[in-house]
Design a protein around this motif. Structure first.
Motif, short mmCIF file in Angstrom:
data_model
loop_
_atom_site.label_atom_id
_atom_site.label_comp_id
_atom_site.label_asym_id
_atom_site.label_seq_id
_atom_site.Cartn_x
_atom_site.Cartn_y
_atom_site.Cartn_z
N ARG A 82 91.54 -21.24 24.42
CA ARG A 82 90.62 -21.00 23.30
C ARG A 82 90.73 -19.58 22.74
O ARG A 82 90.44 -19.35 21.58
CB ARG A 82 89.18 -21.30 23.72
CG ARG A 82 88.66 -20.39 24.80
CD ARG A 82 87.25 -20.72 25.22
NE ARG A 82 86.95 -20.00 26.44
CZ ARG A 82 85.90 -20.20 27.17
NH1 ARG A 82 85.02 -21.12 26.82
NH2 ARG A 82 85.69 -19.49 28.26
N ILE A 90 84.73 -9.84 34.79
CA ILE A 90 84.50 -9.14 36.06
C ILE A 90 84.97 -10.00 37.24
O ILE A 90 84.65 -9.72 38.38
CB ILE A 90 83.01 -8.78 36.23
CG1 ILE A 90 82.14 -10.05 36.24
CG2 ILE A 90 82.57 -7.82 35.15
CD1 ILE A 90 80.75 -9.85 36.82
N GLY A 218 88.01 -23.59 33.87
CA GLY A 218 87.17 -22.59 34.54
C GLY A 218 85.84 -23.09 35.05
O GLY A 218 85.55 -24.29 35.07
N GLY A 343 91.69 -25.95 39.46
CA GLY A 343 91.19 -24.57 39.42
C GLY A 343 89.68 -24.56 39.69
O GLY A 343 89.16 -25.40 40.42
N GLY A 356 89.24 -17.16 45.33
CA GLY A 356 89.44 -18.14 44.25
C GLY A 356 90.87 -18.20 43.74
O GLY A 356 91.44 -19.29 43.60
C1 LIG Z 1 81.90 -12.60 40.13
C2 LIG Z 1 83.20 -13.22 40.55
C3 LIG Z 1 84.17 -12.46 41.16
C4 LIG Z 1 85.37 -13.02 41.56
N1 LIG Z 1 86.29 -12.25 42.20
C5 LIG Z 1 87.42 -12.80 42.67
C6 LIG Z 1 88.38 -12.01 43.36
O1 LIG Z 1 88.23 -10.81 43.53
N2 LIG Z 1 89.49 -12.64 43.83
C7 LIG Z 1 89.71 -13.97 43.63
O2 LIG Z 1 90.74 -14.48 44.08
N3 LIG Z 1 88.84 -14.72 42.97
C8 LIG Z 1 87.71 -14.19 42.47
N4 LIG Z 1 86.82 -14.95 41.77
C9 LIG Z 1 87.18 -16.34 41.47
C10 LIG Z 1 88.29 -16.40 40.40
O3 LIG Z 1 87.92 -15.63 39.28
C11 LIG Z 1 88.55 -17.83 39.98
O4 LIG Z 1 88.72 -18.63 41.13
C12 LIG Z 1 89.77 -17.97 39.09
O5 LIG Z 1 89.65 -17.16 37.95
C13 LIG Z 1 89.90 -19.43 38.67
O6 LIG Z 1 90.94 -19.60 37.76
P1 LIG Z 1 90.90 -20.80 36.72
O7 LIG Z 1 92.22 -20.78 36.04
O8 LIG Z 1 90.43 -22.05 37.34
O9 LIG Z 1 89.75 -20.41 35.66
P2 LIG Z 1 89.73 -19.19 34.66
O10 LIG Z 1 90.53 -18.08 35.17
O11 LIG Z 1 88.29 -18.97 34.36
O12 LIG Z 1 90.46 -19.77 33.35
C14 LIG Z 1 89.89 -20.75 32.52
C15 LIG Z 1 90.54 -20.61 31.15
O13 LIG Z 1 90.19 -21.73 30.36
C16 LIG Z 1 89.89 -21.29 29.04
N5 LIG Z 1 89.04 -22.30 28.44
C17 LIG Z 1 87.77 -22.63 28.81
N6 LIG Z 1 87.32 -23.63 28.04
C18 LIG Z 1 88.33 -23.95 27.17
C19 LIG Z 1 88.45 -24.92 26.14
N7 LIG Z 1 87.46 -25.78 25.87
N8 LIG Z 1 89.60 -24.98 25.44
C20 LIG Z 1 90.63 -24.12 25.72
N9 LIG Z 1 90.56 -23.18 26.70
C21 LIG Z 1 89.42 -23.11 27.41
C22 LIG Z 1 89.20 -19.94 29.27
O14 LIG Z 1 89.21 -19.15 28.11
C23 LIG Z 1 90.05 -19.36 30.40
O15 LIG Z 1 91.15 -18.64 29.91
C24 LIG Z 1 85.60 -14.41 41.34
C25 LIG Z 1 84.63 -15.19 40.74
C26 LIG Z 1 83.43 -14.61 40.35
C27 LIG Z 1 82.37 -15.48 39.73
#
Ligand SMILES: Cc1cc2nc3c(=O)[nH]c(=O)nc-3n(C[C@H](O)[C@H](O)[C@H](O)COP(=O)(O)OP(=O)(O)OC[C@H]3O[C@@H](n4cnc5c(N)ncnc54)[C@H](O)[C@@H]3O)c2cc1C
Length: 508
Positions: A82, A90, A218, A343, A356
């Motif tokens: 998006r 953070i 996410g 994820g 994560g």
């Molecule tokens: C406070 C906090 C601290 C953390 N610290 C750590 C850490 O230090 N180390 C660690 O390993 N993990 C950490 N995590 C967990 C980690 O951030 C996640 O596990 C990781 O980012 C997950 O990756 P993901 O690709 O599933 O989601 P995300 O990285 O959130 O990616 C989701 C993507 O989807 C996109 N998106 C969403 N909706 C749509 C849509 N409708 N259409 C198109 N695109 C869309 C978003 O823009 C984003 O780019 C932390 C979590 C939290 C809450």
């Protein structure tokens, strides 16, 4: 490659604007797209017909990495995001060594270069006025590596790491990276099979089709199965960025424990340090940003290590205090043909242990093996894909079990909100103080290095007995009957902390 729709593809898709729900997989549109697709190379299939082998929703950690892994297996991939701006978040700032290893297996380790990332050698736990250093242990020596080095994690600005991943994706000829907001899944009415997604590109309606859509949007996913488990959030992490903080042990993540909820500190750049303050829901200070500021000022700041206090005070005064919910979501089995939720959209644990991204990247390694063309030559073989996704659900537990259960159990102990949990927390700290295997094993579990559930259970109960022993020693002999009763309660408490998470992890 960044891509926008060609006029030809809009013309084709215009035909379905009025009927986004397709009746069957062999609709005229599908047949057209597929027959044309079979005769053209991967790149032009995407550009002209908006049909690819795989759609990935979300170019975050999981989405970008799986898109690259599949593209390198010669699958054509739409990677839909998006916002392609560098994220300013953070989350996801400390990658455990187990995650670094997974990144290496994916051939993406260069994404950690040139982002001012910091090597992480382990953790340091501060408990009131005491501290214990917990380095990641060296790998077991083998014939190939008789003198193995200690593995390292890396910490960084999340957005910079995601930018590097996206740049790597954009270089892949089989990936079409598109800035578009996915709004819904396109499904068949009869079998509920997912055929693709509907999205909005700069306000215009768009469609993308593929035999497999991987949804990695996410923590706040809009596309989780309605039947999946509910997201739970017991606390939030409030975050500050400290400038030039002097950490007691540079190169180590710091956990501060005391009469306040856990605080995490780790460097994310040569001058910047992230501070995360856990604030439980319902906490008297949890009401507003101002009240959280007061909490940090009154409860945490005076008890933080002296070397950190000046930068913490300065950041509290001038910095941006932001928060994110700390969510828990056990994984649910995928039952819908044509889609995989992955994820954070699939599975989350408390971020206290920073696991994560390690889970996400290890999931990518496993999933790309299971979807490899040698396993599934044609992703249109929906039944075979579902079979492989079923294997994915069970096999991923090998690496998720320890990280997920440890995160939830440690959070319960470290944020102890009752007498018996505080006994366990004290016992845990005493256990770390013994050094040797008492820190090596927990550190390798925490770092995503040891994927051994029984090792986790063993050490957890040794901590419970260590807590009981400590309790017995701290009380006069005349109180022995009471101490025995309390010891039983401590043991029950340990079971109560651990077993529900084990059960949820193992449940289908
Ligand atoms: C406070 C906090 C601290 C953390 N610290 C750590 C850490 O230090 N180390 C660690 O390993 N993990 C950490 N995590 C967990 C980690 O951030 C996640 O596990 C990781 O980012 C997950 O990756 P993901 O690709 O599933 O989601 P995300 O990285 O959130 O990616 C989701 C993507 O989807 C996109 N998106 C969403 N909706 C749509 C849509 N409708 N259409 C198109 N695109 C869309 C978003 O823009 C984003 O780019 C932390 C979590 C939290 C809450």
């Amino acid at each position: 490659m960044f891509w926008t729709a060609s006029s030809r593809s809009y013309a084709i898709l215009g035909a379905i604007d009025h009927r986004p729900i397709l009746q069957t997989t062999s609709s005229p549109l599908q047949s057209f797209v597929m027959s044309a697709a079979q005769t053209e190379p991967a790149e032009s299939q995407c550009a002209n017909h908006r049909h690819a082998d795989v759609i990935v929703v979300g170019a975050g950690i999981f989405g970008t990495a799986i898109a690259i892994a599949l593209a390198r297996q010669n699958r054509s991939v739409f990677l839909l995001e998006r916002s392609l701006k560098e994220p300013d978040r953070i989350v996801g700032e400390l990658l455990q060594p187990g995650g670094v290893k997974a990144l290496e297996r994916l051939g993406l380790e260069s994404c950690l270069d040139d982002i001012d990332s910091i090597s992480v050698r382990g953790y340091e736990v501060h408990y009131h006025d005491q501290a214990v250093n917990i380095p990641y242990p060296a790998d077991t020596p083998s014939e190939r590596t008789p003198h193995p080095q200690r593995p390292e994690g890396r910490s960084f600005h999340h957005g910079r790491f995601v930018r590097k991943l996206r740049e790597a994706a954009a270089k892949e000829p089989n990936i079409q990276l598109v800035e578009t907001l996915v709004t819904s899944l396109v499904t068949t009415e009869d079998t509920n099979q997912v055929l693709g997604v509907k999205s909005s590109t700069k306000g215009a309606l768009d469609y993308f089709f593929a035999p497999l859509s991987i949804v990695a949007d996410g923590y706040n996913s809009q596309f989780r199965d309605k039947a999946s488990r509910k997201v739970e959030s017991r606390s939030k992490f409030w975050a500050l960025e400290l400038q030039d903080a002097v950490l007691p042990s540079p190169g180590f993540g710091h956990v501060l424990l005391g009469d306040f909820s856990p605080v995490l500190l780790y460097q994310i750049g040569s001058r910047e340090t992230r501070a995360l303050f856990n604030v439980p829901e319902g906490h008297e200070y949890a009401k507003s940003t101002q009240s959280v500021k007061r909490y940090i000022e009154n409860e945490v700041l005076p008890n933080a290590p002296a070397s950190i206090q000046p930068s913490l005070a300065a950041s509290l005064e001038k910095g941006r205090l932001r928060c994110m919910p700390n969510s828990f979501l056990p994984a649910s089995k995928n039952r819908t043909p044509g889609v995989l939720v992955a994820g954070d959209a699939l599975n989350m644990r408390h971020p206290l242990t920073g696991g994560g991204m390690t889970v996400a990247l290890n999931d990518v390694v496993l999933l790309s093996e299971l979807l490899h063309p040698s396993q599934i030559p044609d992703l249109d073989d929906v039944a075979r894909v579902l079979q492989q996704l079923n294997i994915f659900h069970w096999r991923r537990k090998r690496h998720t079990f320890v990280i997920n259960v440890l995160a939830q159990a440690l959070y319960s102990l470290f944020a102890a909100d009752g007498y018996y949990l505080s006994v366990l927390r004290q016992g845990c700290f005493e256990y770390f103080n013994r050094g040797g295997v008492c820190i090596d094993a927990p550190a390798s579990l925490l770092g995503g290095l040891a994927k051994k559930p029984l090792l986790l259970v063993y050490h957890f109960f040794v901590v419970a007995f260590c807590s009981i022993w400590h309790l017995v020693l701290s009380r006069p002999l005349v109180l022995l009957p009471l101490t025995l009763v309390d010891s039983v309660v401590v043991l029950i408490m340990a079971c109560w902390v651990l077993f529900p998470y084990i059960f949820m992890e193992l449940a289908g």
